[in-house]
Design an enzyme around this catalytic site. Structure first.
Site, PDB file in Angstrom:
ATOM      1  N   CYS A 101      28.675  48.019  88.563  1.00 27.26           N
ATOM      2  CA  CYS A 101      28.001  48.590  89.724  1.00 27.26           C
ATOM      3  C   CYS A 101      26.501  48.557  89.577  1.00 27.26           C
ATOM      4  O   CYS A 101      25.950  48.125  88.568  1.00 27.26           O
ATOM      5  CB  CYS A 101      28.486  50.016  89.972  1.00 27.26           C
ATOM      6  SG  CYS A 101      28.194  51.113  88.587  1.00 27.26           S
ATOM      7  N   TYR A 121      23.678  36.342  83.250  1.00 30.78           N
ATOM      8  CA  TYR A 121      24.390  36.202  84.525  1.00 30.78           C
ATOM      9  C   TYR A 121      24.217  37.355  85.503  1.00 30.78           C
ATOM     10  O   TYR A 121      23.930  37.143  86.669  1.00 30.78           O
ATOM     11  CB  TYR A 121      25.880  36.014  84.234  1.00 30.78           C
ATOM     12  CG  TYR A 121      26.758  35.972  85.468  1.00 30.78           C
ATOM     13  CD1 TYR A 121      26.746  34.866  86.314  1.00 30.78           C
ATOM     14  CD2 TYR A 121      27.598  37.031  85.790  1.00 30.78           C
ATOM     15  CE1 TYR A 121      27.549  34.834  87.447  1.00 30.78           C
ATOM     16  CE2 TYR A 121      28.408  37.001  86.918  1.00 30.78           C
ATOM     17  CZ  TYR A 121      28.378  35.900  87.746  1.00 30.78           C
ATOM     18  OH  TYR A 121      29.165  35.868  88.858  1.00 30.78           O
ATOM     19  N   GLY A 152      28.036  44.577  92.787  1.00 36.80           N
ATOM     20  CA  GLY A 152      29.304  45.157  93.207  1.00 36.80           C
ATOM     21  C   GLY A 152      29.522  44.979  94.684  1.00 36.80           C
ATOM     22  O   GLY A 152      28.626  45.259  95.480  1.00 36.80           O
ATOM     23  N   ASN A 168      26.591  53.698  86.403  1.00 34.61           N
ATOM     24  CA  ASN A 168      26.828  52.303  86.059  1.00 34.61           C
ATOM     25  C   ASN A 168      27.227  52.238  84.598  1.00 34.61           C
ATOM     26  O   ASN A 168      26.484  52.674  83.727  1.00 34.61           O
ATOM     27  CB  ASN A 168      25.554  51.472  86.294  1.00 34.61           C
ATOM     28  CG  ASN A 168      25.707  50.040  85.839  1.00 34.61           C
ATOM     29  OD1 ASN A 168      26.806  49.527  85.729  1.00 34.61           O
ATOM     30  ND2 ASN A 168      24.594  49.370  85.583  1.00 34.61           N
ATOM     31  N   GLY A 169      28.418  51.694  84.314  1.00 30.94           N
ATOM     32  CA  GLY A 169      28.850  51.534  82.934  1.00 30.94           C
ATOM     33  C   GLY A 169      30.248  52.065  82.700  1.00 30.94           C
ATOM     34  O   GLY A 169      30.887  52.601  83.605  1.00 30.94           O
TER      35      GLY A 169
END
Length: 485
Positions: free
Chosen positions: A17, A262, A45, A119-120
């Protein structure tokens, strides 16, 4: 049965996310700033998104499944008024793809209301969740973020401020978390002690903005100020900005290296490193490590283009835009007939035939995960008339799963765990294949003082992996190791 197009989608890696938040000075609308920030973070996301705002002590929110442009319109944004806001885009790696798992999470408890965007992945979430449930907690979602909410709420009962509660909760968490926490009168940004996930701060006049990537600051007109440090808590309210740095002991800094390869957008800077320059440098390293005589260098859109430019600059082989990407299939793609499925890769990617016909092509991509599409890309180029196809990958081979928020699967599904490079070359149909050497990762980011996590390439995990977290990714003969920090 999955179609080839389904396999193509699965081959692509996904981040969990992105988060965006703002404490406004009144010159910028928080809801619209969040909307613009989420549009810039949409690559992180595409399953769900949401915005929460605080207005005179009350937190309101809107979230739903879908892309940012699908979930929000002017009427919804106009209804979300307040001094500050936080927001989230999600791709699920922990918890299912359902509405109740969409963020931000808004929680009402005895001290008031909290909103959290995360996030994570936590590596000890299962253990914490079980302990809380045994003490009577009832969970509404299946995501790690709700565990964090419960811990903050519980600790808030024992201390005077929300930021103190966040600091106390962080002492109990292991794994990856970049957090935005909003109470009715302040917004708090926090990053785990290893710094697995990016988080930065910017300013628009006297408004303070937080985002997963600097490109989202640009999207709302904010100037980049700095990255949030690993283990740091930044608090913003009407009294200004203050930083808290709890003692977490000696933790290795471990930014996810795949942000540079990426995940992040090319125009972002993370921990002082330009993502675009890192990717170009990966291409230069590939050109030196695996030279070949060829007529053109081509990048797989969009992820391989920057590295392809670097390969071209280093090798002197011309870069050509010889593959086109259809960016509009996304969520509205309708599965074709079985015959058409055999060519489904061309629905997303298609070569410019007159560019590659009779040419020796170096094709650059960011990774090979399961290996479900690499042969299709090579075949596509050969069918377009390419004389030779030499594949170069701007990351090392994936040999281990990720436990920190990237959907790298079990070892049994990773092609590099089950085949040698020579075998992968033969399976792909390429004339040659070269991966970025794992020892070159430091060089890729310019020897900057950025510690990074390369666990998916080396199996060296900076944060503890518990047995519960390990379950489900053990296939392929992987031995469990609960490593020390």
């Amino acid at each position: 049965m999955n179609s080839n197009f389904d396999n193509f989608a699965k081959e692509e890696l996904h981040e969990e996310c992105g988060v965006f938040g703002i404490f406004s000075d009144g010159t910028i609308n928080p809801a619209y700033a969040c909307y613009n920030g989420l549009l810039a973070l949409q690559h992180r996301g595409q399953e769900s998104c949401g915005i929460a705002v605080a207005d005179e002590g009350v937190i309101d929110y809107h979230k739903n499944m879908g892309l940012v442009s699908e979930v929000f319109n002017n009427a919804i944004l106009d209804s979300l008024s307040g001094q500050m806001g936080l927001s989230h885009v999600r791709y699920s790696t922990a918890g299912g793809s359902v509405l109740e798992n969409a963020q931000p999470l808004v929680m009402r408890y005895v001290k008031g209301t909290l909103a959290v965007a995360h996030n994570g992945n936590l590596t000890n979430a299962v253990e914490i969740r079980r302990t809380l449930e045994e003490r009577g907690a009832i969970f509404q979602t299946t995501i790690d973020s709700e565990v964090i909410c419960y811990l903050i709420a519980r600790e808030r009962l024992k201390c005077h401020t929300v930021e103190d509660a966040v600091a106390r909760a962080m002492q109990q968490l292991e794994g990856a978390y970049s957090l935005l926490v909003m109470s009715p009168r302040k917004i708090i940004a926090a990053r785990d002690p290893h710094g697995f996930k990016p988080l930065c701060m910017g300013k628009y006049n006297d408004s303070v903005v937080f985002a997963s990537e600097s490109c989202a600051l640009d999207a709302c007109g904010a100037d980049f100020v700095r990255d949030i440090e690993p283990g740091e808590i930044v608090v913003v309210d009407n009294d200004g900005i203050r930083s808290i740095k709890p003692d977490f002991g000696d933790k290795k800094k471990a930014m996810c290296i795949f942000e540079y390869i990426y995940f992040a957008r090319s125009d972002s800077n993370i921990d002082g490193v330009s993502v675009y320059e890192a990717r170009k440098q990966a291409g230069r390293i590939l050109a030196r490590s695996f030279p070949v005589e060829a007529d053109m260098v081509v990048g797989v859109p969009e992820s391989g283009i920057d590295a392809a430019i670097g390969y071209s600059e280093e090798s002197g082989i011309p870069y050509e835009k010889a593959i086109m990407k259809n960016s509009y299939i996304g969520r509205t793609f309708i599965k074709p007939t079985q015959k058409e499925r055999m060519k489904s890769v061309r629905i997303k990617l298609n070569p410019i035939a007159n560019m590659v016909k009779g040419k020796r092509v170096v094709i650059i991509d960011d990774s090979i995960v399961r290996g479900t599409t690499v042969d299709r890309i090579v075949t596509m180029l050969r069918e377009a008339g390419a004389k030779e196809v030499h594949m170069r990958i701007s990351s090392p081979p994936f040999l281990w799963p990720c436990y920190y928020g990237t959907d790298i699967p079990s070892r049994g599904e990773l092609i590099a765990c089950n085949h040698t490079i020579e075998e992968i070359t033969k399976l792909s149909g390429a004339d040659s294949l070269g991966y970025l050497p794992v020892e070159s990762l430091h060089e890729m980011i310019g020897y900057a003082p950025v510690g990074f996590c390369d666990g998916c390439f080396t199996g060296n995990y900076p944060a503890n992996i518990t047995l519960e977290m390990f379950k489900g990714k053990e296939r392929g003969g992987m031995e469990f190791k609960d490593k020390n920090n």
